[in-house]
Design an enzyme around this catalytic site. Structure first.
Site, PDB file in Angstrom:
ATOM      1  CD  GLU A  20      -2.764  -1.538   2.286  1.00  0.00           C
ATOM      2  OE1 GLU A  20      -2.369  -0.215   3.466  1.00  0.00           O
ATOM      3  OE2 GLU A  20      -4.101  -1.178   1.949  1.00  0.00           O
ATOM      4  CD  GLU A  80      -4.182  -6.095   2.844  1.00  0.00           C
ATOM      5  OE1 GLU A  80      -5.470  -5.118   3.343  1.00  0.00           O
ATOM      6  OE2 GLU A  80      -3.119  -6.334   2.849  1.00  0.00           O
TER       7      GLU A  80
HETATM    8  C1  GAL Z   1      -3.864  -2.778   4.892  1.00  0.00           C
HETATM    9  C2  GAL Z   1      -2.527  -3.104   5.243  1.00  0.00           C
HETATM   10  C3  GAL Z   1      -2.805  -4.618   5.824  1.00  0.00           C
HETATM   11  C4  GAL Z   1      -3.449  -4.101   7.310  1.00  0.00           C
HETATM   12  C5  GAL Z   1      -5.020  -3.846   7.078  1.00  0.00           C
HETATM   13  C6  GAL Z   1      -5.721  -4.067   8.058  1.00  0.00           C
HETATM   14  O1  GAL Z   1      -4.422  -1.404   4.983  1.00  0.00           O
HETATM   15  O2  GAL Z   1      -2.615  -3.807   3.967  1.00  0.00           O
HETATM   16  O3  GAL Z   1      -1.696  -4.992   6.720  1.00  0.00           O
HETATM   17  O4  GAL Z   1      -2.990  -3.597   7.950  1.00  0.00           O
HETATM   18  O5  GAL Z   1      -4.956  -2.633   6.452  1.00  0.00           O
HETATM   19  O6  GAL Z   1      -6.198  -4.791   8.817  1.00  0.00           O
END
Ligand code: GAL
Length: 731
Positions: A184, A253
């Protein structure tokens, strides 16, 4: 001679043949539709399971459950600060055995997405960076900075080489089909301007140069240069397109729930909404979905980041913190995967034809000679169901839902219709007794010793502790003339202390006088409290506590922790007295830490005191120990710590993590709704401790004589610490 040369030829042939086969068989590429594995486009479901957030004894079962849930791949970050605790000293043992974890995934027949980072965010201490990295001369994190790039490249290459040595890349016949560099980066890329952009391009090129034979991704980085694939992270990703038309649409994600922080609510994401989001992503052409998290697990030890991230990293994931299946989330997603699997050929061999079936209703039809026909019928109205006509047939679509028709006729799945029973989780009491309590009190009267740094003024905490402990003592003395004494006109003097974070207890002449802490939103705080001073010399001791180092934000390596002042006494005869610039001594850690009190059979001069009335005292700064026998069976175990205040807890010398019975406050709004109908995110538990139960892995206990040690900062009733079993029943 002849026989010899022919056998030479045949071995050469075998080598050439196997090389040839490898070229055509073992490769991962991509096109606009999907990742292409060994010449085949694939729709892939993946789930994040972070190896250090469970134990090696749990891995196999977690991976098998993921497979049974319809996943094709497991995704994990690589945790740099676990693997390289000091420069050049590596650790890949036990819970840190990355290779073993990947081999177990391979054995289960699943693929791996390896997110090397090495910046990983992940609610993990310092975002995965080792704290020593901050102290490399001239370093600046995640930007066009040579010392940082050198360290990042060295670690990345080390991991890639390990994987190559074990033949773990798909290009070598192994399970790794994909890798991630950075994490990110887009916000920093924008903020850091040219330096950010140069670094991002460097990171992509550096990753490519490692020559893994499988594609690299950058999540949330819309400028990711070719051939790196930019991917989406979020609750929804249907709006997302990759930055080039020839790259596949990937969701690295898909947030299944959310993490918790001490003092915050517990989050849930209804599976209907998650399934809807995934189906919507696939119908728009997405071909890779990774659930973050599929199993969240536990932030053992001091690995939680934040600050304030809880020890539990349950995440409301399809497999819960303890490794048990969470229904209906797990089963409904499994049904979704089945439905998509049945539609896979059509999805991968055609682009959808989109037809409007009403104001909020659409048909996405994937049809090709080679792939047959699959259709997604969607209703985006959050309130009202719809009846639609498609191919001369009638279909009912519940609000905010998508129906999947793998043959363009029969509905096999609707995202809003859950046919799975909800699992009921119970934390059942056990008859386990904690036996032969003993206590040891952190004596703070003699904090000054040779390990103390004394200077005029207050020092930043991390610079002193280097994160070897959460704790830093700041101690000074205050002389009070007998005239101004401790009571002026019935009014006690008061003390204000400003801290950059994260929590603090104030001791006046060895007595706890008050506490204060920040929050995840605002880690800085000001302590204000009356203090009982005595005539003569008074000792002011501030115990400053780091509750996990930041894991996110531009240049978080420069953020301060600890008591930086001002520290001011008010209400003295002279008015106020600023203590900020007087002499302060700084002492890292606790005596009990120094003496390894949590370690079984540690040889230390400590005199533990037998304490049969352990519940009655509730003293601050107290170490407790007791023994217990493990309950029979294999139900997961937990400690109910709600009778205690704040501290850390160990079983047989292994750290379960930080505990803190701080109540959740803030916005416990129940569920937030899309429109007025569909819950998309829910928050629970306000007015109660955010975390009450602390997971004890079964592998950490033996049948009898387990050593429980805890350090309590504030005070609590240790006689009411219970061992419970987590078990599942269906309603
Ligand atoms: C995303 C990040 C993850 C984790 C998630 C929240 O933005 O890439 O590593 O932090 O948020 O759980």
């Amino acid at each position: 001679m002849e026989a010899n040369s022919s056998s030479k030829w045949s071995s050469l042939c075998i080598i050439l043949l196997s090389l040839y086969l490898q070229v055509i068989q073992c490769s991962v590429t991509y096109d606009k539709k999907a990742l292409v594995i060994n010449g085949q486009r694939r729709i892939l479901f993946s789930g994040s399971i972070h190896y250090p957030r469970s134990t090696p004894e749990m891995w196999e079962e977690l991976i098998q459950k993921a497979k049974d849930g319809g996943l094709d791949a497991i995704d994990t970050y690589v945790f740099w600060n676990l693997h390289e605790p000091s420069p050049g000293n590596y650790n890949f043992e036990g819970r840190y055995d990355l290779v073993q974890f990947i081999k177990l995934v391979q054995r289960a027949g699943l693929y791996v997405h390896l997110r090397i980072g090495p910046y990983i965010c992940a609610e993990w201490n310092f975002g995965g960076f080792p704290v020593w990295l901050k102290y490399v001369p001239g370093i600046s994190f995640r930007t066009d900075n040579q010392p940082f790039k050198t360290a990042m490249q060295k670690f990345t290459q080390k991991i890639v080489q390990m994987m190559k040595d074990e033949k773990l890349y798909e290009s070598q016949g192994g399970p790794i089909i994909l890798s991630q560099i950075e994490n990110e980066y887009e916000p920093e890329d924008k903020l850091f301007g040219d330096a950010g952009h140069a670094y991002m391009n460097w990171a992509a090129n550096m990753a490519m140069s490692t020559d893994t034979g499988v594609p690299w991704v950058m999540c949330k980085e819309s400028d990711a240069p070719d051939p790196v694939i930019n991917t989406c992270n979020g609750f929804y990703c249907d709006y997302f397109s990759p930055n080039k038309p020839y790259k596949p649409t990937m969701w690295t994600e898909a947030w299944t729930g959310w993490f918790t922080d001490f003092g915050g609510p517990v989050h849930q994401r209804p599976v209907e909404d998650l399934a809807f989001a995934v189906a919507r992503f696939i119908q728009k052409g997405g071909s890779f979905v990774n659930y973050y998290m599929y199993h969240g697990g536990t932030n053992f030890g001091r690995t939680a980041g934040g600050p304030f991230i809880t020890t539990s990293y349950d995440y409301d994931a399809p497999i819960d913190e303890y490794g048990l299946i969470r229904q209906p989330k797990y089963g409904h997603l499994k049904d979704l995967h089945n439905a998509i699997r049945q539609s896979e050929r059509a999805l991968l061999n055609s682009d959808p034809t989109v037809t409007s079936l009403g104001n909020y209703e659409h048909a996405y039809v994937f049809s090709s000679a080679s792939g047959g026909c699959a259709a997604f019928l969607s209703n985006y109205n959050v309130k009202h169901a719809a009846r639609v006509t498609f191919n001369n047939m009638q279909y009912n679509l519940p609000p905010w839902s998508i129906s999947i028709l793998p043959d363009c006729k029969n509905v096999v799945f609707n995202t809003a219709q859950v046919g799975i029973q909800t699992s009921q989780v119970q934390m059942l009491p056990t008859d386990t007794k904690m036996l032969s309590w003993e206590t040891f009190s952190e004596d703070i009267s003699s904090v000054d010793n040779d390990k103390t740094i004394t200077v005029a003024g207050l020092l930043e905490q991390l610079n002193i502790t280097r994160d070897t402990s959460d704790y830093l003592w700041y101690t000074t003395s205050v002389d009070i003339s007998s005239a101004e004494s401790f009571l002026r006109g019935g009014q006690l003097p008061s003390l204000t202390v400003q801290s950059a974070g994260h929590a603090m207890h104030v001791f006046i002449n060895g007595q706890l006088s008050g506490s204060a802490h920040g929050t995840r939103e605002s880690k800085r705080f000001t302590f204000k409290g009356d203090v009982k001073l005595q005539a003569g010399r008074n000792r002011v001791s501030l115990l400053s506590i780091a509750v996990g180092l930041p894991n996110n934000g531009p240049h978080f390596e420069t953020w301060n922790t600890g008591v930086l002042g001002p520290v001011v006494l008010h209400g003295l005869d002279e008015g106020q007295r600023d203590l900020t610039w007087q002499k302060w001594s700084h002492k890292v850690g606790l005596k009990g830490e120094e003496m390894n009190l949590a370690t079984p059979n540690s040889i230390s001069p400590v005199k533990w005191i037998q304490d049969s009335f352990v519940g009655e005292k509730q003293q601050p700064l107290t170490w407790y120990k007791a023994y217990f026998d493990a309950p029979k069976g294999d139900d997961p175990l937990a400690l109910d710590m709600s009778s205690m205040g704040k501290g850390q807890v160990w079983i047989n010398g292994l750290s379960i993590g930080r505990y803190w019975s701080v109540n959740a406050d803030g916005n416990c709004t129940g569920c937030s709704y899309l429109g007025t109908f569909r819950p998309v995110r829910c928050q629970f538990g306000c007015g109660q401790p955010t975390q009450k139960w602390y997971h004890i892995p079964r592998a950490w206990v033996k049948p009898t004589q387990n050593l429980l040690v805890l350090f309590e900062e504030i005070g609590g009733d240790a006689s009411k610490i219970y061992l419970v079993k987590r078990s599942l029943t269906s309603d």
